[in-house]
Design an enzyme around this catalytic site. Structure first.
Site, PDB file in Angstrom:
ATOM      1  N   SER B 151       0.840  -1.187   0.000  1.00  0.00           N
ATOM      2  CA  SER B 151       0.000   0.000   0.000  1.00  0.00           C
ATOM      3  C   SER B 151       0.887   1.254   0.000  1.00  0.00           C
ATOM      4  O   SER B 151       1.716   1.417  -0.876  1.00  0.00           O
ATOM      5  CB  SER B 151      -0.937  -0.061   1.204  1.00  0.00           C
ATOM      6  OG  SER B 151      -2.009   0.803   1.047  1.00  0.00           O
ATOM      7  N   ASP B 300      -8.744  -6.232  -4.712  1.00  0.00           N
ATOM      8  CA  ASP B 300      -8.257  -5.064  -3.985  1.00  0.00           C
ATOM      9  C   ASP B 300      -8.562  -3.785  -4.748  1.00  0.00           C
ATOM     10  O   ASP B 300      -7.801  -3.367  -5.626  1.00  0.00           O
ATOM     11  CB  ASP B 300      -6.751  -5.181  -3.729  1.00  0.00           C
ATOM     12  CG  ASP B 300      -6.232  -3.996  -2.909  1.00  0.00           C
ATOM     13  OD1 ASP B 300      -7.057  -3.187  -2.442  1.00  0.00           O
ATOM     14  OD2 ASP B 300      -5.004  -3.875  -2.756  1.00  0.00           O
ATOM     15  N   HIS B 327      -6.668  -6.488   0.708  1.00  0.00           N
ATOM     16  CA  HIS B 327      -5.577  -5.520   0.586  1.00  0.00           C
ATOM     17  C   HIS B 327      -4.490  -5.875   1.615  1.00  0.00           C
ATOM     18  O   HIS B 327      -4.745  -5.828   2.824  1.00  0.00           O
ATOM     19  CB  HIS B 327      -6.134  -4.122   0.870  1.00  0.00           C
ATOM     20  CG  HIS B 327      -5.143  -3.017   0.732  1.00  0.00           C
ATOM     21  ND1 HIS B 327      -4.545  -2.682  -0.451  1.00  0.00           N
ATOM     22  CD2 HIS B 327      -4.625  -2.162   1.652  1.00  0.00           C
ATOM     23  CE1 HIS B 327      -3.731  -1.665  -0.270  1.00  0.00           C
ATOM     24  NE2 HIS B 327      -3.751  -1.340   1.001  1.00  0.00           N
TER      25      HIS B 327
END
Lengths: 121, 609
Positions: B151, B300, B327
Site C-alpha cells: 500500500s 483489492d 488488501h
C-alpha cells in the site's frame, strides 16, 4: 502477528512476576528480560489504564504506585486488604485476558472491545 | 502456441537461483534521526543482525511509511515486545537472512519533522535518495539498497526508484497505486468518499500521535499501540512534541479533493492529482532497468488496475503476482469460493519469497523479462503468463434481453428497454473491495439482498465451464432524467443452490462517458475516459447515450450449470459520493436491435472445451 499473539500470554507470564506483601499491603510487579528505561517502563496512568482496559477494573481504587527503574519494579501500595486482593486477582488473570482480547481484536471482533472504556491519551 | 503453463505456477513455491549466504540470529534495534538535505530530520528505526563483525557488510531493506515506522506499545505488551515486533511478520526473517532493515517515517508523519502538502510530494520522494545516501555511508552497508512495502509503503518503494540512485537495486511494490486519480481517489470518476475521508482522518490523528481512531477501524492496533516510537535519545519526547507541531501544517487528501471532480483539477500549489502518480515517472522508473516484484489481488479496490497497468507499461524485468486476498493479504478473498480460507501464503512463505527475489537480484543471476503469476478464483489454480491479457482468450457478448435475461443473441426487436429508478440506499457493503484499503477482510455474501435494489440480468445455465480471464467491458445505451449520475455494474455467478457470488465490477460517473480520442497517459486496456474537464459531457436528459466502460480485471472459473448475473446500480452508498447530489434519476436502458446493450467477456479457451 497471529503467532506472536499465541505466544504472548506465556511471554508475559515468564517475564513479569507478581509478588504480594500482605503486611505492607503492597503488590510488586517485577520485570525481567531486556532492561527498560523509565519511558519504556511506563507511568502511573498507564498502569491504571492497564488494570482498567485489560484487567476489567471498574472502580476507582486508591493506590500509591511507585516505579523503580533501577530494580525494574512497579510497587503498588493499597490502603486496605480488600482492594489489594481485588487488584491481585485482576493481575493474576490479566496476561491471559490481554492476550485473549488482542486475539479477538485481531480477527476483527469489535464486540470484544465495545465496553472496555478508553485509554488516557 | 500459448506460453501459458496451467499447473504448478504458485509463485510462492518458485525455485530461485542464488548462492547461500551466512545467516544470523536476532537483531538489535536503534531509533535515530537522519538529517535530510533541507535540515528536516527523518525518524528511522534500524534493525541490524546481531553479532556483526566490522568486516560484515550487508544490504539494506528500506521501508518508508506514513503509518508510524515503529510503535510505542501499551503496557503490558511494551514490557515483552520490541517496538518492531508488531510488524507482520517481524523483521527477524529479513535480519536472519543478512539484511539490515531501515524503517522511516516519511516527512510530516510519525516522529519525523517537516510537513506534507499531500502524499508522495517531490520532497518526500527526494528524501528516499537522502536516506539511501545515509545508509550506504554506514559501516555495516555493502552499498546495496532494496525497498518493499504494501500500500503506502509499496508506493514509496516504487517512487524510491524515481531518484535513480545507483545503490537502489530492486523494488517490490505490493498493493500500490499507479494512477492516483483512477486507482484510489476517483475510480471510474466517482469519488471514493468513504476511504478518502477515513484515511485522512486516520492520517491526521497518526500525525498527532493519537492511536484512538484505530479503535473503530483496526481494534487490535488500538489495543497494542499507544503512539509512535520516539527516537532513543528522546526519552522525554521533547523532539516528538516539536515534530507534532510541524505536522500541524500538513494538508490531507480529503480536504484537498472533496470538491474536485476531474483529473486535471489542481491542488493548491498547482500540482495535479496525476503528478504524484507513479505512471508519471515511467521514464525515470525505466532508466536503470531496476527489477520489480509487484503483487496485488483481484479484489483489492482499483489497485488491481494499477497492478496490471504497471505490468503492461514498464519495460523493467518484472515478476507480478495476483492472488485472491484482501488488501495486504491478511485474509483470503476468493469470492467464488468464500469458504476457502487458505488462498493466502503464510507470512513466512511470503516474506521468504520476497527475500529470495532480493537475493536473486543482489547475489544471483537476476530476473529476465516479464512474468505474471495469477490465481483463478473458483478454480483454485495458479497460472503464468508473459503478457496481459493472456494469450488464448476470445471475447464473447452477452446482450441485455427481455425478462431480465442475458443472452448470446442480439435482440432483433426494435423495441425493448428497462427503466430503473436509482436507489441511493444501494450498497455493496463495508467489507467490499474499497473498504479493504483499510486492511479489512472482503465479504460479498450479501449480494442476494443487495441485488434486490438493482436492475439485474441473468444468463441461462452455462453449458460448459467458463473461464473469464481478462478485462470485461459493458456497453449501455441509456438515457436518464438527469444530466449527472453514475453506473455501478457487478458481475456475479449464481450456483446450483441459488447462491450469488460476486467476482468483479466496474463503475463510471456519467459526465465522464465520452470516449477520448487522445492518447491515454499510459497504455490501458479497455475504453479510455480522460476524466478531464474539457471532456466532461453531462447527459442530455432523456436522450439515449452510449456509455461504455471496463470491469476490473479478473480471472474466475464459472462452472457448467451456473449462471452469470449482471447487476446494475446507480449508487454505492457506503463507499462513493452520490451523483447527482440532488434529485433521484430514472435511468432507461435500451435493449433492442438499434441500441443493443451488452457486456463483453474475455473467455479463456480451455483444453476441455
Amino acid at each position: 502477528m497471529e503467532n506472536l499473539i499465541d505466544g504472548l500470554k506465556d511471554m508475559l507470564k515468564n517475564q513479569i512476576s507478581i509478588e504480594t506483601n500482605d503486611k505492607e499491603l503492597i503488590i510488586n510487579l517485577n520485570l525481567r528480560g531486556e532492561r527498560k528505561n523509565k519511558d519504556e517502563l511506563g507511568d502511573e496512568t498507564e498502569l491504571r489504564d492497564m488494570l482498567k482496559i485489560f484487567g476489567g477494573l471498574k472502580e476507582e481504587i486508591q493506590m500509591n504506585i511507585n516505579i523503580d527503574e533501577e530494580s525494574q519494579k512497579f510497587s503498588i501500595k493499597f490502603t486496605n486488604k480488600e482492594d489489594m486482593e481485588k487488584v491481585h486477582k485482576i493481575l493474576e488473570n490479566l496476561w491471559e485476558r490481554a492476550a485473549d482480547l488482542l486475539k479477538k481484536a485481531f480477527i476483527g471482533d469489535f464486540k470484544a472491545i465495545k465496553d472496555l472504556g478508553d485509554f488516557t491519551e | 502456441m500459448s506460453k501459458q503453463i496451467i499447473t504448478n505456477n504458485n509463485p510462492f513455491h518458485l525455485k530461485w537461483n542464488f548462492p547461500q549466504r551466512r545467516t544470523y540470529k536476532g537483531y538489535t534495534t536503534s531509533n535515530i534521526y537522519i538529517p535530510m538535505r533541507d535540515g528536516v530530520n527523518i525518524a528511522a528505526t534500524i534493525c541490524i543482525p546481531q553479532n556483526l563483525s566490522s568486516e560484515d557488510k550487508l544490504p539494506t531493506l528500506l521501508y518508508q511509511t506514513r503509518y508510524w515506522r515503529a510503535a510505542k506499545l501499551r503496557i503490558p505488551f511494551r514490557w515483552v515486545l520490541k517496538e518492531t515486533s508488531i510488524f507482520s511478520p517481524t523483521p527477524t526473517l529479513f535480519t536472519n537472512r543478512g539484511y539490515v532493515i531501515v524503517y522511516t517515517d516519511v516527512r510530516g508523519c510519525g516522529a519525523s519533522f517537516g510537513s506534507r502538502p499531500y502524499p508522495f510530494s517531490k520532497e518526500e520522494v527526494k528524501d528516499g535518495s537522502d536516506i539511501v545516501d545515509w545508509i550506504i555511508s554506514q559501516p555495516w552497508s555493502d552499498g546495496n539498497v532494496v525497498s518493499n512495502g504494501i500500500s503506502y509503503t509499496g508506493i514509496t518503494a516504487e517512487l524510491l526508484a524515481v531518484n535513480n540512485h545507483p545503490a537502489v537495486k530492486a523494488i517490490m511494490p505490493g498493493h500500490g497505486l499507479w494512477d492516483a486519480y483512477t486507482d484510489v481517489a476517483f475510480p471510474g470518476g466517482c469519488f471514493d468518499l468513504a476511504f478518502i475521508q477515513l484515511w485522512s482522518f486516520v492520517g491526521k490523528n497518526l500525525d498527532q500521535n493519537n492511536s484512538k481512531p484505530f479503535r473503530e477501524l483496526i481494534p487490535m492496533l488500538w489495543l497494542l499501540m499507544k503512539g509512535v516510537k520516539a527516537i532513543d535519545k528522546d526519552s522525554e519526547q521533547k523532539f516528538l512534541k516539536e515534530a507534532m507541531k510541524e505536522h500541524v501544517l500538513n494538508d490531507y487528501v480529503y480536504d484537498l479533493l472533496c470538491d474536485k471532480d476531474f483529473r486535471d483539477d489542481s491542488l493548491p500549489d498547482g500540482t495535479m492529482i496525476h503528478d504524484i502518480s507513479p505512471f508519471n515517472f515511467k521514464k525515470e522508473l525505466e532508466k536503470l532497468n531496476l527489477p520489480i516484484l509487484s503483487w496485488c489481488s483481484w479484489q483489492d479496490s482499483a489497485y488491481i488496475d494499477a497492478h496490471l497497468n504497471r505490468f503492461i507499461n514498464l519495460k523493467n524485468p518484472h515478476i507480478a503476482i495476483i492472488g485472491a486476498w484482501n488488501h495486504g493479504a491478511g485474509y483470503s478473498a476468493d469470492t467464488l469460493n468464500p469458504d476457502k480460507v487458505d488462498t493466502i501464503p503464510s507470512p513466512t512463505e511470503r516474506i521468504t519469497t520476497w527475500i529470495n527475489f532480493f537475493d536473486t537480484i543482489l547475489y544471483g543471476e537476476g530476473i529476465q523479462g516479464k512474468t505474471l503469476f495469477y490465481y483463478t478464483m473458483g478454480e483454485d489454480k495458479w497460472k503464468k503468463t508473459y503478457v496481459w491479457p493472456p494469450e488464448g482468450t476470445k471475447r464473447q457478448r452477452f446482450y441485455l434481453s427481455e425478462n431480465n435475461c442475458l443472452s448470446n443473441e442480439k435482440p432483433d426487436s426494435e423495441v425493448g428497454e428497462d427503466k430503473y429508478k436509482v436507489s441511493f440506499t444501494a450498497s455493496s457493503g463495508r467489507l467490499n473491495r474499497w473498504w479493504t484499503l483499510l486492511g479489512l477482510p472482503i465479504d460479498y455474501s450479501n449480494r442476494e439482498k443487495a441485488d434486490k435494489k438493482l436492475l439485474t440480468y441473468t444468463s441461462e445455465p452455462l453449458r460448459e465451464d467458463l473461464e473469464i480471464t481478462g478485462n470485461a467491458t459493458i456497453t449501455l445505451y441509456l438515457s436518464s432524467t438527469h444530466n449527472d449520475g453514475a453506473v455501478f455494474a457487478y458481475l456475479e455467478e449464481i450456483d446450483n443452490n441459488e447462491n450469488i457470488h460476486y467476482f468483479t465490477d466496474g463503475n463510471l460517473r456519467l459526465i465522464h462517458h465520452k470516449i477520448s480520442s487522445e492518447s491515454p497517459p499510459y497504455n490501458i486496456i479497455g475504453p479510455f475516459h480522460s476524466y478531464k474537464k474539457k471532456d466532461a459531457s453531462p447527459l442530455i436528459p432523456n436522450e439515449i447515450t452510449e456509455v461504455k466502460f471496463g470491469f476490473r480485471p479478473t480471472s474466475a472459473l464459472i462452472p457448467k450449470g451456473h449462471r452469470i448475473k449482471l447487476a446494475i446500480a446507480g449508487a454505492d452508498r457506503d463507499t462513493f459520493k452520490q451523483y447527482p447530489t440532488e434529485g433521484r434519476p430514472t435511468i432507461t436502458i435500451a435493449r433492442n436491435a438499434s441500441n443493443a446493450s451488452y457486456i463483453e467477456i474475455p473467455i479463456m479457451i480451455r483444453n476441455n472445451n
